[in-house]
Scaffold this active site. Structure first.
Site, PDB file in Angstrom:
ATOM      1  N   ASN A   9      -1.935   0.688   4.524  1.00 49.49           N
ATOM      2  CA  ASN A   9      -0.707   1.275   4.624  1.00 49.49           C
ATOM      3  C   ASN A   9      -0.557   0.487   6.298  1.00 49.49           C
ATOM      4  O   ASN A   9      -0.984   1.312   7.115  1.00 49.49           O
ATOM      5  CB  ASN A   9      -0.631   2.682   4.783  1.00 49.49           C
ATOM      6  CG  ASN A   9       0.520   3.362   5.254  1.00 49.49           C
ATOM      7  OD1 ASN A   9       1.562   2.685   5.549  1.00 49.49           O
ATOM      8  ND2 ASN A   9       0.421   4.788   5.656  1.00 49.49           N
ATOM      9  N   LYS A  11       2.105   0.817   8.040  1.00 48.47           N
ATOM     10  CA  LYS A  11       2.969   1.649   8.958  1.00 48.47           C
ATOM     11  C   LYS A  11       4.098   0.614   9.520  1.00 48.47           C
ATOM     12  O   LYS A  11       4.404  -0.297   9.007  1.00 48.47           O
ATOM     13  CB  LYS A  11       2.326   2.663   9.977  1.00 48.47           C
ATOM     14  CG  LYS A  11       1.261   3.401   9.216  1.00 48.47           C
ATOM     15  CD  LYS A  11       0.732   4.476   9.944  1.00 48.47           C
ATOM     16  CE  LYS A  11      -0.305   5.425   8.914  1.00 48.47           C
ATOM     17  NZ  LYS A  11      -0.658   6.380   9.688  1.00 48.47           N
ATOM     18  N   HIS A  94       4.314  10.621   2.325  1.00 44.84           N
ATOM     19  CA  HIS A  94       3.374  10.392   3.488  1.00 44.84           C
ATOM     20  C   HIS A  94       3.689  11.484   4.478  1.00 44.84           C
ATOM     21  O   HIS A  94       4.643  11.824   4.734  1.00 44.84           O
ATOM     22  CB  HIS A  94       3.517   8.991   3.798  1.00 44.84           C
ATOM     23  CG  HIS A  94       2.486   8.838   5.000  1.00 44.84           C
ATOM     24  ND1 HIS A  94       2.141   9.209   6.344  1.00 44.84           N
ATOM     25  CD2 HIS A  94       1.123   8.074   5.065  1.00 44.84           C
ATOM     26  CE1 HIS A  94       1.298   8.778   6.726  1.00 44.84           C
ATOM     27  NE2 HIS A  94       0.315   8.225   6.219  1.00 44.84           N
ATOM     28  N   GLU A  96       3.673  11.496   7.371  1.00 46.14           N
ATOM     29  CA  GLU A  96       4.573  11.025   8.640  1.00 46.14           C
ATOM     30  C   GLU A  96       6.041  11.284   8.250  1.00 46.14           C
ATOM     31  O   GLU A  96       7.034  11.556   8.916  1.00 46.14           O
ATOM     32  CB  GLU A  96       4.225   9.805   9.134  1.00 46.14           C
ATOM     33  CG  GLU A  96       3.069   9.555  10.017  1.00 46.14           C
ATOM     34  CD  GLU A  96       2.175   8.518   9.768  1.00 46.14           C
ATOM     35  OE1 GLU A  96       2.660   7.280   9.594  1.00 46.14           O
ATOM     36  OE2 GLU A  96       0.901   8.572  10.286  1.00 46.14           O
ATOM     37  N   GLU A 166      -4.518  12.987   2.077  1.00 46.73           N
ATOM     38  CA  GLU A 166      -4.701  12.450   3.439  1.00 46.73           C
ATOM     39  C   GLU A 166      -4.485  13.869   4.481  1.00 46.73           C
ATOM     40  O   GLU A 166      -3.131  14.267   4.531  1.00 46.73           O
ATOM     41  CB  GLU A 166      -3.329  11.636   3.800  1.00 46.73           C
ATOM     42  CG  GLU A 166      -3.618  10.270   2.992  1.00 46.73           C
ATOM     43  CD  GLU A 166      -2.764   9.201   3.698  1.00 46.73           C
ATOM     44  OE1 GLU A 166      -3.691   8.160   3.781  1.00 46.73           O
ATOM     45  OE2 GLU A 166      -2.058   9.194   4.028  1.00 46.73           O
ATOM     46  N   GLY A 172      -4.787   8.768  11.826  1.00 44.48           N
ATOM     47  CA  GLY A 172      -4.437   8.192  13.188  1.00 44.48           C
ATOM     48  C   GLY A 172      -5.311   8.941  14.296  1.00 44.48           C
ATOM     49  O   GLY A 172      -4.970   8.497  15.601  1.00 44.48           O
ATOM     50  N   SER A 209      -8.100   7.956   8.831  1.00 43.76           N
ATOM     51  CA  SER A 209      -9.364   7.376   9.946  1.00 43.76           C
ATOM     52  C   SER A 209     -10.492   6.919   9.043  1.00 43.76           C
ATOM     53  O   SER A 209     -11.589   6.868   9.189  1.00 43.76           O
ATOM     54  CB  SER A 209      -9.774   8.470  10.853  1.00 43.76           C
ATOM     55  OG  SER A 209      -8.643   8.635  11.683  1.00 43.76           O
ATOM     56  N   GLY A 230      -4.810   3.386   7.139  1.00 42.44           N
ATOM     57  CA  GLY A 230      -3.896   2.756   8.012  1.00 42.44           C
ATOM     58  C   GLY A 230      -4.326   2.163   9.119  1.00 42.44           C
ATOM     59  O   GLY A 230      -4.279   0.770   9.064  1.00 42.44           O
ATOM     60  N   GLY A 231      -4.762   2.520  10.324  1.00 45.94           N
ATOM     61  CA  GLY A 231      -5.170   1.732  11.426  1.00 45.94           C
ATOM     62  C   GLY A 231      -5.946   0.617  11.224  1.00 45.94           C
ATOM     63  O   GLY A 231      -5.919  -0.557  11.671  1.00 45.94           O
TER      64      GLY A 231
END
Ligand code: PGA
Length: 249
Positions: A9, A11, A94, A96, A166, A172, A209, A230-231
């Site tokens: 993802n 983002k 999601h 966010e 999640e 994150g 994470s 993600g990251g």
């Protein structure tokens, strides 16, 4: 070997210059693994993903879409538009989007329905906040989010959804859920789907994470079918290590 789903993802990150070599590399990585690889890119790069990933083993898609077909919805993107570019996937709900953009369970339900109707696989995200976990509300919150998102959807369609647990406190932050916490919630979600919809082979991912240093441990858990990353997906070398995780069934 367990066939893991490893979906990035991105983002609101990346640019053309970075994505070009990234897409080239991920096509090669996907050729050499039996795991299922995917990326959900910022919507302006879906066109580029289509031209660079179509016909490869890499699934691609969007991070959001609107549930209406067309019309005066400035800034929104329809499922038909995603289909126009061959999207396989769309992330829905999601955390966010729920927290920053105030998406409601009702809207998420409409988006899941529209994605299914359009033949795009929704990746339906759910998960509790730290405050909710500390108040022992995590299971109630998760049950509520899942049941509301699935309102009025038939079992056979629910079977086509990829779910992603999640926990908000792990996204994150660098601090993932422990493998036990992730397994506990994902097996709970799977039980919920079994009890309510008689489904036993639903795919449920973990996200929050996830990185190469904890992927092996988390993805080895029995109920966990893969990860939403993600990251760690932004760096192709790091993502490659996660994609190459091997778990014995
Ligand atoms: P993270 O994000 O891996 O950066 O924690 C996961 C996600 O939000 O999907």
């Amino acid at each position: 070997m367990k066939k893991l789903y490893l979906i990035g993802n991105m983002k609101m990150n990346m640019n053309c210059a970075v994505l070009e070599p990234y897409f080239d590399k991920i096509v090669e990585i996907a050729k050499n693994t039996s795991n299922i690889v995917g990326v959900c890119v910022p919507s302006v790069y879906i066109n580029m993903a289509k031209y660079m990933l179509d016909g490869s083993k890499v699934l691609f898609g969007a991070q959001n879409m609107y549930y209406e077909d067309k019309g005066a919805f400035t800034g929104e993107i329809s499922s038909e538009m995603l289909n126009d570019f061959g999207c396989d996937l769309v992330i829905v709900g999601h955390s966010e989007r729920r927290s920053i953009f105030k998406e409601t369970d009702e809207e998420i339900n409409l988006k899941v329905k529209k994605a299914l109707e359009s033949g795009i696989t929704p990746i339906l995200c759910f998960g509790e906040s730290l405050d909710q976990r500390n108040k022992n509300m995590a299971f109630t919150i998760v049950e509520n989010q899942i049941m509301k998102a699935l309102n009025d959807i038939k079992s056979e369609d629910i079977a086509r959804i990829i779910f992603a647990y999640e926990p908000v406190w792990a996204i994150g932050t660098g601090v993932s859920a422990t493998s036990k916490q992730a397994e506990e919630m994902i097996s709970f979600a799977k039980r919920l789907l079994k009890d309510n919809y008689n489904l036993s082979n639903v795919i449920v991912l973990y996200g929050g994470s996830l990185k190469s240093s904890n992927a092996q441990e988390i993805l080895s858990e029995k109920s966990i079918d893969g990860g939403l990353i993600g990251g760690a997906c932004l760096d192709i070398n790091e993502f490659e290590k996660i994609i190459n995780t091997k778990v014995i069934e």
